[in-house]
Design a protein around this motif. Structure first.
Motif, mmCIF file in Angstrom:
data_model
loop_
_atom_site.group_PDB
_atom_site.id
_atom_site.type_symbol
_atom_site.label_atom_id
_atom_site.label_comp_id
_atom_site.label_asym_id
_atom_site.label_seq_id
_atom_site.Cartn_x
_atom_site.Cartn_y
_atom_site.Cartn_z
ATOM 1 N N MET A 143 0.946 -1.171 -0.133
ATOM 2 C CA MET A 143 0.046 0.039 0.101
ATOM 3 C C MET A 143 1.055 1.153 -0.063
ATOM 4 O O MET A 143 1.814 1.242 0.673
ATOM 5 N N ALA A 144 0.399 2.226 -0.762
ATOM 6 C CA ALA A 144 1.269 3.367 -0.953
ATOM 7 C C ALA A 144 1.012 4.443 0.306
ATOM 8 O O ALA A 144 0.329 4.141 1.226
ATOM 9 N N LEU A 145 2.140 5.439 0.416
ATOM 10 C CA LEU A 145 1.943 6.170 1.534
ATOM 11 C C LEU A 145 0.763 7.325 1.044
ATOM 12 O O LEU A 145 0.515 7.839 0.090
ATOM 13 N N THR A 146 0.197 7.956 2.051
ATOM 14 C CA THR A 146 -0.619 8.937 1.825
ATOM 15 C C THR A 146 0.225 10.300 2.662
ATOM 16 O O THR A 146 0.828 10.029 3.799
ATOM 17 N N PHE A 147 0.089 11.057 1.633
ATOM 18 C CA PHE A 147 0.929 12.269 1.674
ATOM 19 C C PHE A 147 0.132 13.562 2.204
ATOM 20 O O PHE A 147 -1.168 13.726 1.841
ATOM 21 N N GLN A 148 0.684 14.426 3.019
ATOM 22 C CA GLN A 148 0.085 15.576 3.658
ATOM 23 C C GLN A 148 0.809 16.679 3.895
ATOM 24 O O GLN A 148 1.932 16.520 4.206
ATOM 25 N N LEU A 149 0.620 17.884 3.222
ATOM 26 C CA LEU A 149 1.354 19.105 3.229
ATOM 27 C C LEU A 149 0.993 20.101 4.530
ATOM 28 O O LEU A 149 -0.293 20.150 4.495
ATOM 29 N N ASP A 150 1.923 20.462 5.111
ATOM 30 C CA ASP A 150 1.440 21.261 6.477
ATOM 31 C C ASP A 150 0.515 20.596 7.585
ATOM 32 O O ASP A 150 -0.232 20.891 7.720
ATOM 33 N N PRO A 151 1.117 19.175 7.930
ATOM 34 C CA PRO A 151 0.131 18.677 8.882
ATOM 35 C C PRO A 151 0.120 19.417 10.090
ATOM 36 O O PRO A 151 1.206 20.089 10.557
ATOM 37 N N PRO A 152 -0.908 19.396 10.910
ATOM 38 C CA PRO A 152 -0.793 19.839 12.336
ATOM 39 C C PRO A 152 0.289 19.208 13.120
ATOM 40 O O PRO A 152 0.370 18.122 13.045
ATOM 41 N N ILE A 153 1.120 20.150 13.871
ATOM 42 C CA ILE A 153 2.236 19.437 14.453
ATOM 43 C C ILE A 153 1.485 19.127 16.027
ATOM 44 O O ILE A 153 1.179 20.024 16.539
ATOM 45 N N GLU B 50 7.516 8.169 -4.827
ATOM 46 C CA GLU B 50 6.114 8.841 -4.512
ATOM 47 C C GLU B 50 6.565 10.207 -3.742
ATOM 48 O O GLU B 50 5.614 10.878 -3.907
ATOM 49 N N LEU B 51 7.404 9.922 -2.831
ATOM 50 C CA LEU B 51 7.639 11.376 -2.029
ATOM 51 C C LEU B 51 8.144 12.413 -3.022
ATOM 52 O O LEU B 51 7.639 13.464 -2.695
ATOM 53 N N MET B 52 8.962 12.217 -3.966
ATOM 54 C CA MET B 52 9.687 13.027 -4.751
ATOM 55 C C MET B 52 8.297 13.571 -5.822
ATOM 56 O O MET B 52 8.673 14.807 -5.850
ATOM 57 N N ALA B 53 7.478 12.890 -6.056
ATOM 58 C CA ALA B 53 6.351 13.205 -6.970
ATOM 59 C C ALA B 53 5.502 14.183 -6.337
ATOM 60 O O ALA B 53 5.033 15.296 -6.600
ATOM 61 N N ALA B 54 5.266 13.623 -5.067
ATOM 62 C CA ALA B 54 4.425 14.470 -4.123
ATOM 63 C C ALA B 54 5.270 15.925 -3.732
ATOM 64 O O ALA B 54 4.408 16.852 -3.805
ATOM 65 N N ALA B 55 6.308 16.020 -3.447
ATOM 66 C CA ALA B 55 7.158 17.086 -3.406
ATOM 67 C C ALA B 55 7.144 18.100 -4.451
ATOM 68 O O ALA B 55 6.710 19.525 -4.215
#
Length: 173
Positions: A1-11, A109-114
């Protein structure tokens, strides 16, 4: 299963501790992310605090990849260039995929999401990054479309007698 990416997640404490654990695990597996093994989460904590402070000031943004269990499995930090003549480029750094997830295509996948995230930043025309020579990271980034634009021989001292090149790479958006 792939990773799920989130930009600026709550810290929150779980995210902070997840990033610390990831950073320590990647470093101890030989990843070139600013430390040399052995390292602990406590060794890394001051550097993460700097990243979080820059995020609070709006100078840095975080992209997190979570695995199927919701654990932090990958990260990449974006740093806006403070120089007024270079604000059209953004820096990508502390790019990490947990060792248990390597070999599954998650790095790509990480680089594409970035790349997708950076394309949404106002006025950004290119992503820049640096990597440590002798690790193969430059070949990985080249496979993701980055071009080497400079190299500083021996700029990174991993250990006495083990100096590595600092490789500068760029991806136009």
């Amino acid at each position: 299963m792939a990773l799920t990416f989130q930009l600026d997640p709550p810290i929150d404490p779980a995210l902070r501790d997840g990033v610390l654990a990831l950073w320590a695990d990647v470093s101890n597996a030989g990843g070139a992310v600013g430390f040399v093994p052995p390292v602990t989460a406590e060794d890394i904590r001051p550097e993460l605090v700097k990243h979080l402070a820059a995020m609070a000031e709006g100078r840095t943004r975080l992209l997190v990849g979570r695995d199927a269990e919701g654990a932090v499995g990958a990260t990449a930090f974006f740093s806006f260039n403070p120089h007024r003549l270079m604000r059209h480029h953004i820096w990508l750094y502390t790019v990490m995929v947990h060792p248990r997830h390597q070999g599954k295509g998650y790095g790509r996948e990480l680089m594409a999401a970035a790349t997708e995230a950076a394309g949404g930043f106002d006025g950004i025309e290119a992503i820049r990054l640096t990597c440590r020579g002798g690790t193969g990271a430059d070949r990985f980034y080249a496979a993701c479309g980055y071009k080497e634009v400079g190299r500083i021989p021996g700029a990174i001292r991993v250990a006495q007698g083990d100096d590595r090149d600092d490789i500068h790479m760029m991806l136009p958006l």
